[in-house]
Scaffold this motif. Structure first.
Motif, PDB file in Angstrom:
ATOM      1  N   SER A   1      44.770 -61.888  69.893  1.00  0.00           N
ATOM      2  CA  SER A   1      45.704 -62.236  69.330  1.00  0.00           C
ATOM      3  C   SER A   1      45.972 -63.471  68.366  1.00  0.00           C
ATOM      4  O   SER A   1      47.123 -63.200  67.465  1.00  0.00           O
ATOM      5  CB  SER A   1      46.604 -62.033  70.508  1.00  0.00           C
ATOM      6  N   PHE A   2      45.236 -64.785  68.699  1.00  0.00           N
ATOM      7  CA  PHE A   2      46.597 -66.036  67.830  1.00  0.00           C
ATOM      8  C   PHE A   2      45.155 -66.095  66.973  1.00  0.00           C
ATOM      9  O   PHE A   2      45.191 -67.325  65.747  1.00  0.00           O
ATOM     10  CB  PHE A   2      46.128 -66.967  68.668  1.00  0.00           C
ATOM     11  N   ALA A   3      43.863 -66.243  67.352  1.00  0.00           N
ATOM     12  CA  ALA A   3      42.738 -66.717  66.329  1.00  0.00           C
ATOM     13  C   ALA A   3      42.401 -66.208  65.134  1.00  0.00           C
ATOM     14  O   ALA A   3      43.015 -65.102  65.079  1.00  0.00           O
ATOM     15  CB  ALA A   3      41.120 -66.187  67.295  1.00  0.00           C
ATOM     16  N   ALA A   4      42.463 -66.781  64.088  1.00  0.00           N
ATOM     17  CA  ALA A   4      42.446 -66.098  62.926  1.00  0.00           C
ATOM     18  C   ALA A   4      41.283 -66.583  61.782  1.00  0.00           C
ATOM     19  O   ALA A   4      41.384 -66.015  60.887  1.00  0.00           O
ATOM     20  CB  ALA A   4      43.241 -67.216  61.948  1.00  0.00           C
ATOM     21  N   SER A   5      39.722 -66.576  62.630  1.00  0.00           N
ATOM     22  CA  SER A   5      38.645 -66.170  62.071  1.00  0.00           C
ATOM     23  C   SER A   5      38.288 -64.626  61.368  1.00  0.00           C
ATOM     24  O   SER A   5      38.965 -63.835  62.271  1.00  0.00           O
ATOM     25  CB  SER A   5      37.729 -66.396  63.495  1.00  0.00           C
ATOM     26  N   PRO A   6      37.501 -65.163  59.879  1.00  0.00           N
ATOM     27  CA  PRO A   6      37.724 -63.342  59.663  1.00  0.00           C
ATOM     28  C   PRO A   6      36.998 -62.430  60.025  1.00  0.00           C
ATOM     29  O   PRO A   6      37.153 -60.852  60.023  1.00  0.00           O
ATOM     30  CB  PRO A   6      36.617 -64.252  58.511  1.00  0.00           C
ATOM     31  N   SER A   7      35.667 -63.208  60.763  1.00  0.00           N
ATOM     32  CA  SER A   7      34.956 -61.453  61.942  1.00  0.00           C
ATOM     33  C   SER A   7      35.826 -60.810  63.100  1.00  0.00           C
ATOM     34  O   SER A   7      35.490 -59.965  63.567  1.00  0.00           O
ATOM     35  CB  SER A   7      34.044 -62.522  62.658  1.00  0.00           C
ATOM     36  N   ARG A   8      37.182 -61.484  63.152  1.00  0.00           N
ATOM     37  CA  ARG A   8      37.860 -60.923  63.858  1.00  0.00           C
ATOM     38  C   ARG A   8      38.640 -59.895  63.148  1.00  0.00           C
ATOM     39  O   ARG A   8      40.098 -59.390  63.805  1.00  0.00           O
ATOM     40  CB  ARG A   8      39.317 -61.632  64.669  1.00  0.00           C
ATOM     41  N   THR A   9      38.302 -58.795  62.956  1.00  0.00           N
ATOM     42  CA  THR A   9      38.741 -58.221  62.317  1.00  0.00           C
ATOM     43  C   THR A   9      38.836 -56.359  63.495  1.00  0.00           C
ATOM     44  O   THR A   9      37.667 -56.458  63.630  1.00  0.00           O
ATOM     45  CB  THR A   9      38.412 -57.541  61.007  1.00  0.00           C
ATOM     46  N   PRO A  10      39.979 -55.499  63.559  1.00  0.00           N
ATOM     47  CA  PRO A  10      39.555 -54.502  64.670  1.00  0.00           C
ATOM     48  C   PRO A  10      38.455 -53.528  64.322  1.00  0.00           C
ATOM     49  O   PRO A  10      37.639 -53.562  63.363  1.00  0.00           O
ATOM     50  CB  PRO A  10      40.844 -53.950  64.563  1.00  0.00           C
ATOM     51  N   VAL A  11      37.283 -53.462  65.164  1.00  0.00           N
ATOM     52  CA  VAL A  11      35.939 -52.353  65.358  1.00  0.00           C
ATOM     53  C   VAL A  11      36.100 -51.541  66.197  1.00  0.00           C
ATOM     54  O   VAL A  11      37.404 -51.614  66.326  1.00  0.00           O
ATOM     55  CB  VAL A  11      35.611 -52.984  65.867  1.00  0.00           C
ATOM     56  N   ALA A  12      36.011 -50.011  66.180  1.00  0.00           N
ATOM     57  CA  ALA A  12      36.535 -48.697  66.523  1.00  0.00           C
ATOM     58  C   ALA A  12      35.757 -49.554  67.558  1.00  0.00           C
ATOM     59  O   ALA A  12      34.291 -49.661  67.993  1.00  0.00           O
ATOM     60  CB  ALA A  12      35.413 -47.459  66.228  1.00  0.00           C
TER      61      ALA A  12
ATOM     62  N   GLY B   1      38.743 -51.755  76.612  1.00  0.00           N
ATOM     63  CA  GLY B   1      39.247 -51.027  74.980  1.00  0.00           C
ATOM     64  C   GLY B   1      39.619 -52.402  75.314  1.00  0.00           C
ATOM     65  O   GLY B   1      40.035 -52.544  73.955  1.00  0.00           O
ATOM     66  N   ARG B   2      40.095 -52.716  76.091  1.00  0.00           N
ATOM     67  CA  ARG B   2      41.685 -54.593  75.140  1.00  0.00           C
ATOM     68  C   ARG B   2      39.678 -55.464  74.983  1.00  0.00           C
ATOM     69  O   ARG B   2      40.184 -55.710  73.650  1.00  0.00           O
ATOM     70  CB  ARG B   2      41.896 -54.482  76.197  1.00  0.00           C
ATOM     71  N   PHE B   3      39.463 -55.258  75.145  1.00  0.00           N
ATOM     72  CA  PHE B   3      38.025 -56.715  75.227  1.00  0.00           C
ATOM     73  C   PHE B   3      37.444 -56.282  74.055  1.00  0.00           C
ATOM     74  O   PHE B   3      37.073 -57.358  73.644  1.00  0.00           O
ATOM     75  CB  PHE B   3      37.485 -56.811  76.518  1.00  0.00           C
ATOM     76  N   MET B   4      37.540 -55.236  74.023  1.00  0.00           N
ATOM     77  CA  MET B   4      36.183 -54.968  72.464  1.00  0.00           C
ATOM     78  C   MET B   4      37.087 -54.984  70.979  1.00  0.00           C
ATOM     79  O   MET B   4      35.880 -54.194  69.954  1.00  0.00           O
ATOM     80  CB  MET B   4      35.460 -53.810  73.233  1.00  0.00           C
ATOM     81  N   LYS B   5      38.343 -55.072  71.603  1.00  0.00           N
ATOM     82  CA  LYS B   5      38.765 -54.829  70.341  1.00  0.00           C
ATOM     83  C   LYS B   5      38.614 -55.227  68.461  1.00  0.00           C
ATOM     84  O   LYS B   5      38.729 -54.607  67.567  1.00  0.00           O
ATOM     85  CB  LYS B   5      40.604 -54.938  70.490  1.00  0.00           C
ATOM     86  N   ARG B   6      37.994 -56.651  69.037  1.00  0.00           N
ATOM     87  CA  ARG B   6      37.366 -57.374  67.491  1.00  0.00           C
ATOM     88  C   ARG B   6      35.631 -57.533  67.998  1.00  0.00           C
ATOM     89  O   ARG B   6      35.245 -58.905  67.234  1.00  0.00           O
ATOM     90  CB  ARG B   6      37.706 -58.535  67.591  1.00  0.00           C
ATOM     91  N   LEU B   7      35.322 -56.995  68.730  1.00  0.00           N
ATOM     92  CA  LEU B   7      33.730 -57.145  69.116  1.00  0.00           C
ATOM     93  C   LEU B   7      32.828 -56.347  69.255  1.00  0.00           C
ATOM     94  O   LEU B   7      33.265 -55.387  69.508  1.00  0.00           O
ATOM     95  CB  LEU B   7      33.447 -57.818  70.681  1.00  0.00           C
TER      96      LEU B   7
END
Lengths: 83, 415
Positions: free
Chosen positions: A12-23, B187-193
């Motif tokens: 929720s806080f990190a701003a690194s560019p790779s942290r965009t939501p994925v499916a 589901g929560r952990f993998m949101k950005r991975l």
């Protein structure tokens, strides 16, 4: 299983560019459906092609796992993973 | 999802997992040899039975009446308790005893076994083998027998009989809860991975977490199915008991007080098999027990029939044939809860799709062991962090090179 705290914080806080939501769900759902199909096709189909399909369907989650593991340890700097 | 609900799911996952992990490790490890028990027996013990006579294919089986008469002639004055044709060999097993009362009395003595058996060739009705006489020296137990016995009892009941079965059943239920809560957390952990990420370049804790997630997802559905069917299987004793005091009692009520007729005056065993096959079409008859058996009727042959397909192979339908007249009394399909139990069995044993399916079953089992171990590592790691933080708070100087960066990463662990 215990790393929840830091993870939610980071995401929720990190701003690194790779942290965009994925499916999140396509892969787990696909693997789950494959497993379900594999479990049932041998049970209901009993022989021949249904058995072979069952073996194939149940192998795939294992194969995917192995691929992910190989990727992760071959390129330790990247995140591995399939998307 | 708010942080609060998420934290609740996390607590559910943590505690359900902690409660069942040890027992799941036990059943996962003991399940592996059980999966291949047939092959293990064949390899390490082998079959010391005399070989079957080679007869032209299509040789018809001898009448079961001939076999029954031969058994009686071998042990005059004794009773026959059951007749069971073998599943995949041309053999018929006839069980005998001095009397029903003698069998009942055996229950009071652990070392007394008055029952014995004779194995006949189904086609020639010749005696192939007999059980060892009770006064003969005991056969030495093989290592294979000991190990497989231990695995079997650990796997099904932790050596604790019915309480052990029910306890393991409860652990199966807890395991299912842990899988469900784990899925929510995933589901929560993998949101950005991206799926399948295993971060190997950062704290080892993250590697374990990613491994836990990856292995858990890959085996989720399999583990749900095998866990749930295992849970159902452990309930078999109470479920069969329920059936016995409800339906079975109802069916047998009119006959309950009749005397057991002498075995000299019973109708034909072969005819009873034929009648049962007709009464349960599509089923094969796997065995017959004689009137007077503890679970049956005093005047009926009880014939067990089962479905001929893998799905229905464990679906038993008992058929009652009046042993005084040879007439069919009825076929009694099991109630829904027992049908459900019996259908769920192949899905637990993985024995319905040949050797490749068993191997896949074993591999999936090993991956689940990986999920359990990685979960334990994550839990133990956090405990260490928490302990270190408390020690630091008390003023201890911990120059633990490994602990510092990890605890920085998992700051909340200090709570």
């Amino acid at each position: 299983m215990n790393a929840l705290g830091p993870e939610t914080r980071q995401s929720s806080f990190a701003a690194s560019p790779s942290r965009t939501p994925v499916a999140v769900w396509p892969w787990p759902i696909a693997l789950g459906l494959l497993t379900t199909f594999g479990l049932l096709s041998a049970l209901l189909g009993q022989h021949g092609i249904w058995l072979a399909l069952s073996w194939a369907a149940l192998s795939l989650p294992l194969i995917v796992t192995v691929i992910c593991l190989i990727r992760a340890w071959r390129r330790p700097s990247s995140k591995g993973g399939l998307s | 999802m708010t942080t609060r609900t998420l934290r609740r799911w996390f607590v559910v996952h943590k505690w359900t997992s902690l409660v069942c992990t040890l027992f799941l490790l036990i059943v996962c490890v003991t399940g592996l040899p059980l999966l291949f028990s047939e092959q293990i027996w064949d390899t390490f013990v082998g079959d010391d039975d005399p070989p079957y006579e080679v007869l032209p294919p299509g040789t018809p089986n001898a009448s079961l009446d001939v076999i029954v008469d031969k058994a009686r002639a071998l042990y005059p004055g004794q009773i026959i308790t059951s007749v069971n044709p073998d599943d995949d060999e041309p053999a018929v097993l006839v069980s005998m005893a001095p009397s029903w009362q003698a069998l009942k009395d055996d229950e009071n003595y652990t070392d007394r076994h008055s029952g014995h058996w004779i194995k006949f060739d189904a086609r020639t009705a010749k005696v192939l083998e007999q059980s060892r006489p009770t006064d003969a020296p005991k056969e030495p137990r093989t290592w294979t027998g000991i190990i497989m016995g231990i695995c079997n009892r650990l796997h099904t009941s932790l050596f604790a009989y019915l309480p052990g079965r029910l306890f393991l059943g409860a652990m199966g239920g807890v395991f299912v809860a842990s899988l469900v809560s784990g899925t929510v957390l995933y589901g929560r952990f993998m949101k950005r991975l991206p799926f399948g990420s295993v971060r190997t370049d950062r704290a080892s804790r993250l590697t374990w977490l990613d491994l836990h997630n990856l292995l858990g997802t890959a085996t989720l559905v399999w583990a749900l199915v095998v866990g749930f069917t295992g849970f159902v299987n452990e309930l078999q004793t109470p479920l069969f008991g329920l059936w016995r005091v409800t339906d079975v009692r109802q069916i047998l009520r009119p006959y309950a007080n009749l005397p057991v007729p002498s075995q000299d005056h019973l109708s034909s065993v072969q005819a009873a098999f034929d009648t049962a096959a007709k009464a349960a079409p599509g089923n094969e008859v796997t065995g017959l027990s004689f009137p007077g058996a503890s679970f049956g009727s005093p005047v009926h042959y009880v014939l067990w029939t089962r479905g001929a397909t893998p799905l229905r192979a464990r679906l038993f339908t008992p058929v009652l044939v009046d042993a005084r007249t040879g007439e069919l009394t009825g076929a009694y399909p099991m109630p829904w809860y027992l049908r459900f139990l019996e259908i769920s069995r192949p899905l637990h044993f993985g024995d319905y799709g040949g050797m490749p399916l068993k191997i896949l079953w074993a591999l999936l089992d090993v991956v689940v062991i990986g999920v359990l171990v990685s979960g334990l590592v994550l839990w133990a790691g956090k405990r260490k962090i928490a302990t270190d933080a408390r020690l630091r708070a008390l003023g201890y100087d911990l120059d633990d090179a490994e602990g510092a960066p990890v605890s920085a990463l998992t700051g909340e662990g200090a709570r």
